[in-house]
Design an enzyme around this catalytic site. Structure first.
Site, PDB file in Angstrom:
ATOM      1  CB  CYS A 137      52.090  43.981  35.618  1.00 40.28           C
ATOM      2  SG  CYS A 137      51.954  45.688  34.892  1.00 40.28           S
TER       3      CYS A 137
ATOM      4  CG  HIS B 275      48.308  43.903  33.686  1.00 39.89           C
ATOM      5  ND1 HIS B 275      49.180  43.795  34.773  1.00 39.89           N
ATOM      6  CD2 HIS B 275      47.892  42.442  33.472  1.00 39.89           C
ATOM      7  CE1 HIS B 275      49.205  42.679  35.243  1.00 39.89           C
ATOM      8  NE2 HIS B 275      48.482  41.736  34.865  1.00 39.89           N
TER       9      HIS B 275
ATOM     10  CG  ASN C 171      47.504  38.141  34.937  1.00 41.95           C
ATOM     11  OD1 ASN C 171      48.394  38.803  35.111  1.00 41.95           O
ATOM     12  ND2 ASN C 171      46.375  38.382  35.006  1.00 41.95           N
TER      13      ASN C 171
END
Length: 445
Positions: A69, A363, A385
């Site tokens: 991520c 994250h 995202n």
């Protein structure tokens, strides 16, 4: 210690059975699942996907079954600029390319840490910390900066995804198996009295084996490549024999040293207005260490908004699994109502959650918009995202401002948004946090 008596347990049975609401909730949860049964309609109404500042609607990327991520978030901030600057319909930089070099550098980092701690007992907390996870997919902003500055970037078309980059479990399992074996050999070699030259020579043997393993699982990365594209005006452009570093300089063109990491960690061990680093956290040996400045949440959000008002998205780190609906893409403190349904009250504050291991950075994503009220205060935030377009609104999420307050821990902003006092604090000698501090946890995932 006090044991649980039969009389006490019988009282609990009686209290539960006397409350008709509990029986109704039991029926709902056992048939539909916990969170679906107590999800609130209001959270969906309040958190629509309309924002007063909205920087991009570019297609989202997908990290798939990997912990990349932090790389995706950084590369996404770059690609938005690249798409705009070069008038492209769409574009994606290779996350697998950065992944390869991160694995290579992390392997060297681990072996150097093993050498540095060779005088400690095998059961010491630091050695155990190293051996528990020799390397993994996670990382920090400063770590990805080190990779970009050393190895550059390439288009995804030049170095595409592989099975191992999209699903990294097997790659990590056997790389860590190899590194633990190497660690034992190095510690035994040092214990036998070998000199530094012999130890380094053995380490280099291991790194050749590791490089070969990475190349065979991820693909050999290009040292130079050709690149061609057509822009929105149908103009054809091409590059011949460009290197990854030259590509970064020409097509991304950002001076990464102009950016700083700001955290909000309201715990007693981290006073505001001070800089921090995390011991043993890094990937590229010899690169600048990971560094943060800790600021109050109101100032933290001011900086993020200022950067987006200037037209630039914001890399940020949070605890994304907390009170969130992944499928709808809603991050909100009121998304589930435990109080009205189950009489459970969450009273732990942000500092308490950090201190008692209830929350940590898990994250990294990108802030690409915010909805401001008439006074310029944030109501909700737009998030890009990296979980593909089947969740949220075509991959974009929305976070309530209250959720941001409680579960967001880090942003990356340009230095010129800081005050002179804040910049001086950031550049001062940092306080060194323990390797297992929650402010380093994004790199342990």
């Amino acid at each position: 210690m006090t044991s649980l008596s039969t009389d006490f347990t019988e009282k609990l049975f009686a209290d539960y059975e006397a409350n008709a609401k509990y029986g109704a909730i039991e029926n709902a949860v056992t048939h539909n699942g916990l969170l679906k049964s107590i999800e609130t309609r209001q959270s969906e109404v309040e958190n629509d996907f309309v924002f007063s500042i909205d920087l991009t609607k570019d297609e989202v990327s997908n990290q798939k079954a990997s912990g990349r991520c932090w790389m995706f978030a950084a590369l996404n901030t770059f690609r938005h600029k690249l798409i705009s600057d070069f008038k492209l319909e769409s574009f994606e930089l290779s996350q697998a390319h950065t992944f390869f070099w991160d694995k290579y550098e992390k392997s060297n980092w681990f072996l150097e840490q093993i050498i540095a701690t060779a005088d400690q007992e095998i059961g010491s907390r630091k050695v155990k910390f190293l051996l528990d996870t020799p390397q993994q997919d996670g990382g920090q902003w400063d770590m990805v900066v080190s990779l970009f500055e050393k190895y550059g970037v390439v288009p995804k078309s030049v170095y595409p995804e592989s099975v191992a980059s999209s699903n990294s479990r097997e790659l990590n399992q056997y790389l860590n198996k190899l590194l633990r074996q190497d660690a034992q050999i190095l510690r035994d070699l040092i214990a036998s009295g070998a000199d530094q030259a012999a130890v380094q020579a053995k380490k280099e043997e291991f790194l050749q084996e590791i490089f070969n393993y990475l190349a065979m699982t991820l693909g050999l990365p290009p040292r130079q490549f050709d690149f061609a594209y057509r822009d929105k005006d149908d103009n054809y452009r091409s590059e011949k024999g460009i290197t990854p570093r030259a590509f970064f300089e020409k097509y991304v063109g950002l001076k990464l040293s102009d950016y700083v990491s700001v955290i909000n960690a309201p715990t007693a061990d981290k006073p505001y207005g001070k800089s921090y680093t995390v011991e043993m956290l890094g990937n590229v040996v010899g690169a600048p260490s990971v560094r943060y400045i800790n600021l109050p949440m109101d100032r933290f959000k001011e900086l993020a908004i200022a950067q987006m008002k200037a037209g630039e998205s914001v890399w940020f780190g949070s605890d994304v699994g907390q009170v969130s609906d992944r499928q709808k893409g809603i991050l909100a403190t009121n998304v589930y109502d435990f109080t009205a349904s189950m009489d459970i009250n969450w009273t732990q504050d942000k500092a308490g959650r950090l201190d008692y291991s209830e929350s940590l950075m898990t994250h990294a994503m990108v802030l690409t918009g915010v909805d401001l009220d008439a006074d310029g205060k944030p109501i909700k935030w737009k998030i890009e995202n990296s979980w593909g377009d089947k969740v949220g609104q075509k991959g974009y999420f929305v976070a309530s401002d209250a959720w941001m307050d409680e579960y967001t821990y880090q942003i990356v902003v340009r230095k010129d948004f800081l005050t002179a006092e804040e910049l001086a604090a950031y550049e001062a000698d940092p306080q060194v946090l323990a390797p297992w501090d929650p402010m380093g946890s994004l790199a342990s995932k």
